[in-house]
Design a protein around this motif. Structure first.
Motif, PDB file in Angstrom:
ATOM      1  N   ILE A   4       0.826  -1.212   0.000  1.00 16.59           N
ATOM      2  CA  ILE A   4       0.000   0.000   0.000  1.00 16.59           C
ATOM      3  C   ILE A   4       0.857   1.257   0.000  1.00 16.59           C
ATOM      4  O   ILE A   4       0.632   2.183  -0.780  1.00 16.59           O
ATOM      5  N   PHE A   5       1.866   1.309   0.837  1.00 21.30           N
ATOM      6  CA  PHE A   5       2.641   2.543   0.964  1.00 21.30           C
ATOM      7  C   PHE A   5       3.703   2.705  -0.117  1.00 21.30           C
ATOM      8  O   PHE A   5       4.031   3.830  -0.482  1.00 21.30           O
ATOM      9  N   ALA A   6       4.244   1.622  -0.637  1.00 22.91           N
ATOM     10  CA  ALA A   6       5.302   1.736  -1.638  1.00 22.91           C
ATOM     11  C   ALA A   6       4.802   1.443  -3.050  1.00 22.91           C
ATOM     12  O   ALA A   6       5.528   1.675  -4.002  1.00 22.91           O
ATOM     13  N   GLY A   7       3.579   0.948  -3.188  1.00 25.86           N
ATOM     14  CA  GLY A   7       3.017   0.696  -4.504  1.00 25.86           C
ATOM     15  C   GLY A   7       3.709  -0.410  -5.261  1.00 25.86           C
ATOM     16  O   GLY A   7       4.019  -0.260  -6.435  1.00 25.86           O
ATOM     17  N   TRP A   8       3.954  -1.501  -4.606  1.00 25.46           N
ATOM     18  CA  TRP A   8       4.608  -2.626  -5.272  1.00 25.46           C
ATOM     19  C   TRP A   8       3.718  -3.191  -6.365  1.00 25.46           C
ATOM     20  O   TRP A   8       2.578  -2.793  -6.550  1.00 25.46           O
ATOM     21  N   THR A   9       4.211  -4.182  -7.051  1.00 26.38           N
ATOM     22  CA  THR A   9       3.503  -4.788  -8.174  1.00 26.38           C
ATOM     23  C   THR A   9       2.296  -5.578  -7.696  1.00 26.38           C
ATOM     24  O   THR A   9       1.991  -5.625  -6.511  1.00 26.38           O
ATOM     25  N   PHE A  10       1.654  -6.224  -8.636  1.00 25.20           N
ATOM     26  CA  PHE A  10       0.482  -7.043  -8.343  1.00 25.20           C
ATOM     27  C   PHE A  10       0.858  -8.325  -7.601  1.00 25.20           C
ATOM     28  O   PHE A  10       0.051  -8.882  -6.876  1.00 25.20           O
ATOM     29  N   PHE A  11       2.095  -8.776  -7.735  1.00 25.73           N
ATOM     30  CA  PHE A  11       2.497 -10.075  -7.189  1.00 25.73           C
ATOM     31  C   PHE A  11       2.754 -10.038  -5.683  1.00 25.73           C
ATOM     32  O   PHE A  11       2.541 -11.042  -5.006  1.00 25.73           O
ATOM     33  N   ALA A  12       3.205  -8.920  -5.150  1.00 25.21           N
ATOM     34  CA  ALA A  12       3.464  -8.841  -3.707  1.00 25.21           C
ATOM     35  C   ALA A  12       2.174  -8.980  -2.896  1.00 25.21           C
ATOM     36  O   ALA A  12       2.148  -9.735  -1.912  1.00 25.21           O
ATOM     37  N   PRO A  13       1.075  -8.311  -3.261  1.00 23.20           N
ATOM     38  CA  PRO A  13      -0.156  -8.531  -2.487  1.00 23.20           C
ATOM     39  C   PRO A  13      -0.716  -9.945  -2.636  1.00 23.20           C
ATOM     40  O   PRO A  13      -1.320 -10.469  -1.698  1.00 23.20           O
ATOM     41  N   VAL A  14      -0.512 -10.563  -3.794  1.00 21.11           N
ATOM     42  CA  VAL A  14      -0.976 -11.945  -3.961  1.00 21.11           C
ATOM     43  C   VAL A  14      -0.188 -12.861  -3.023  1.00 21.11           C
ATOM     44  O   VAL A  14      -0.763 -13.724  -2.346  1.00 21.11           O
ATOM     45  N   ALA A  15       1.131 -12.664  -2.958  1.00 25.90           N
ATOM     46  CA  ALA A  15       1.957 -13.462  -2.043  1.00 25.90           C
ATOM     47  C   ALA A  15       1.569 -13.185  -0.592  1.00 25.90           C
ATOM     48  O   ALA A  15       1.509 -14.104   0.237  1.00 25.90           O
ATOM     49  N   GLY A  16       1.285 -11.926  -0.266  1.00 29.94           N
ATOM     50  CA  GLY A  16       0.859 -11.581   1.087  1.00 29.94           C
ATOM     51  C   GLY A  16      -0.480 -12.188   1.443  1.00 29.94           C
ATOM     52  O   GLY A  16      -0.703 -12.610   2.573  1.00 29.94           O
ATOM     53  N   LEU A  17      -1.389 -12.227   0.479  1.00 30.45           N
ATOM     54  CA  LEU A  17      -2.694 -12.834   0.720  1.00 30.45           C
ATOM     55  C   LEU A  17      -2.570 -14.331   0.960  1.00 30.45           C
ATOM     56  O   LEU A  17      -3.182 -14.878   1.879  1.00 30.45           O
ATOM     57  N   VAL A  18      -1.726 -14.986   0.183  1.00 26.58           N
ATOM     58  CA  VAL A  18      -1.520 -16.433   0.353  1.00 26.58           C
ATOM     59  C   VAL A  18      -0.871 -16.725   1.703  1.00 26.58           C
ATOM     60  O   VAL A  18      -1.301 -17.631   2.432  1.00 26.58           O
ATOM     61  N   THR A  19       0.158 -15.960   2.067  1.00 26.36           N
ATOM     62  CA  THR A  19       0.807 -16.208   3.370  1.00 26.36           C
ATOM     63  C   THR A  19      -0.126 -15.888   4.528  1.00 26.36           C
ATOM     64  O   THR A  19      -0.070 -16.538   5.567  1.00 26.36           O
ATOM     65  N   GLY A  20      -0.990 -14.892   4.369  1.00 27.12           N
ATOM     66  CA  GLY A  20      -1.957 -14.583   5.422  1.00 27.12           C
ATOM     67  C   GLY A  20      -2.957 -15.707   5.626  1.00 27.12           C
ATOM     68  O   GLY A  20      -3.304 -16.052   6.752  1.00 27.12           O
ATOM     69  N   ILE A  21      -3.431 -16.289   4.533  1.00 24.40           N
ATOM     70  CA  ILE A  21      -4.372 -17.406   4.644  1.00 24.40           C
ATOM     71  C   ILE A  21      -3.685 -18.621   5.252  1.00 24.40           C
ATOM     72  O   ILE A  21      -4.269 -19.326   6.090  1.00 24.40           O
ATOM     73  N   MET A  22      -2.441 -18.864   4.875  1.00 28.77           N
ATOM     74  CA  MET A  22      -1.699 -19.982   5.471  1.00 28.77           C
ATOM     75  C   MET A  22      -1.450 -19.734   6.960  1.00 28.77           C
ATOM     76  O   MET A  22      -1.489 -20.668   7.769  1.00 28.77           O
ATOM     77  N   ALA A  23      -1.216 -18.485   7.341  1.00 32.16           N
ATOM     78  CA  ALA A  23      -0.945 -18.171   8.748  1.00 32.16           C
ATOM     79  C   ALA A  23      -2.175 -18.388   9.617  1.00 32.16           C
ATOM     80  O   ALA A  23      -2.041 -18.704  10.807  1.00 32.16           O
ATOM     81  N   LEU A  24      -3.365 -18.206   9.071  1.00 33.18           N
ATOM     82  CA  LEU A  24      -4.579 -18.427   9.865  1.00 33.18           C
ATOM     83  C   LEU A  24      -4.679 -19.862  10.354  1.00 33.18           C
ATOM     84  O   LEU A  24      -5.112 -20.117  11.477  1.00 33.18           O
ATOM     85  N   SER A  25      -4.263 -20.811   9.525  1.00 28.97           N
ATOM     86  CA  SER A  25      -4.378 -22.207   9.935  1.00 28.97           C
ATOM     87  C   SER A  25      -3.150 -22.705  10.685  1.00 28.97           C
ATOM     88  O   SER A  25      -3.259 -23.581  11.532  1.00 28.97           O
ATOM     89  N   ARG A  26      -1.980 -22.154  10.382  1.00 24.88           N
ATOM     90  CA  ARG A  26      -0.749 -22.674  10.992  1.00 24.88           C
ATOM     91  C   ARG A  26      -0.326 -21.938  12.256  1.00 24.88           C
ATOM     92  O   ARG A  26       0.406 -22.492  13.070  1.00 24.88           O
ATOM     93  N   GLU A  27      -0.713 -20.682  12.402  1.00 20.39           N
ATOM     94  CA  GLU A  27      -0.274 -19.872  13.538  1.00 20.39           C
ATOM     95  C   GLU A  27      -1.481 -19.266  14.246  1.00 20.39           C
ATOM     96  O   GLU A  27      -1.786 -18.097  14.060  1.00 20.39           O
ATOM     97  N   PRO A  28      -2.180 -20.040  15.075  1.00 23.76           N
ATOM     98  CA  PRO A  28      -3.387 -19.497  15.714  1.00 23.76           C
ATOM     99  C   PRO A  28      -3.095 -18.359  16.691  1.00 23.76           C
ATOM    100  O   PRO A  28      -3.935 -17.491  16.893  1.00 23.76           O
ATOM    101  N   ALA A  29      -1.907 -18.323  17.283  1.00 23.99           N
ATOM    102  CA  ALA A  29      -1.589 -17.240  18.214  1.00 23.99           C
ATOM    103  C   ALA A  29      -1.292 -15.939  17.478  1.00 23.99           C
ATOM    104  O   ALA A  29      -1.297 -14.870  18.076  1.00 23.99           O
ATOM    105  N   ASN A  30      -1.059 -16.039  16.192  1.00 25.88           N
ATOM    106  CA  ASN A  30      -0.686 -14.882  15.383  1.00 25.88           C
ATOM    107  C   ASN A  30      -1.841 -14.467  14.477  1.00 25.88           C
ATOM    108  O   ASN A  30      -1.632 -13.923  13.412  1.00 25.88           O
ATOM    109  N   ARG A  31      -3.037 -14.705  14.915  1.00 27.89           N
ATOM    110  CA  ARG A  31      -4.239 -14.507  14.105  1.00 27.89           C
ATOM    111  C   ARG A  31      -4.466 -13.048  13.739  1.00 27.89           C
ATOM    112  O   ARG A  31      -4.860 -12.748  12.612  1.00 27.89           O
ATOM    113  N   THR A  32      -4.218 -12.127  14.635  1.00 26.97           N
ATOM    114  CA  THR A  32      -4.485 -10.713  14.368  1.00 26.97           C
ATOM    115  C   THR A  32      -3.613 -10.187  13.238  1.00 26.97           C
ATOM    116  O   THR A  32      -4.104  -9.499  12.342  1.00 26.97           O
ATOM    117  N   MET A  33      -2.325 -10.503  13.270  1.00 25.01           N
ATOM    118  CA  MET A  33      -1.440 -10.055  12.193  1.00 25.01           C
ATOM    119  C   MET A  33      -1.845 -10.673  10.864  1.00 25.01           C
ATOM    120  O   MET A  33      -1.792 -10.010   9.827  1.00 25.01           O
TER     121      MET A  33
END
Length: 126
Positions: A61-90
């Motif tokens: 958002i702040f640096a205006g990276w390409t389309f691929f960085a948010p896709v990678a961030g979205l995938v890692t966020g979804i993976m973090a929901l199932s693998r890291e329950p203590a880190n749910r807010t982030m």
């Protein structure tokens, strides 16, 4: 009159037995033996996926990276929901920020396609 007779002697704690430390000094219970070599450190839960999702969302958002960085961030966020329950807010914040950035890219792409299609009839005028 003696000054020592007016004040009673302070009470003293019993001396620790051999192999035991005082309870207040090391936080042990009074009957627990003191072990100078502690066991392995407790295992901490990983925070890499949720943190990377949040960082990718913020930087996208702040640096205006390409389309691929948010896709990678979205995938890692979804993976973090199932693998890291203590880190749910982030992970949730990372998913939200990355989804907002992906939606921005999609809207920008639709705007360019719409403007391109609107200008097609004028492209063949000589």
């Amino acid at each position: 009159m003696s000054t020592t007779a007016a004040y009673p002697a302070p009470a003293q704690a019993p001396a620790p037995e051999s192999g035991q430390a005082p309870a207040a000094e090391f936080g042990h219970a009074p009957g627990q033996a003191w072990n100078p070599t502690p066991g392995p450190a407790p295992v901490t839960e990983g925070r890499a996926l949720g943190l990377s999702s949040l960082v990718l969302g913020l930087v996208s958002i702040f640096a205006g990276w390409t389309f691929f960085a948010p896709v990678a961030g979205l995938v890692t966020g979804i993976m973090a929901l199932s693998r890291e329950p203590a880190n749910r807010t982030m992970a949730i914040w990372g998913i939200v920020l990355n989804a907002v950035m992906i939606a921005g890219w999609v809207l920008l792409g639709l705007l360019f396609v719409g403007l391109g299609l609107a200008l097609v009839p004028f492209a063949f005028v000589l």
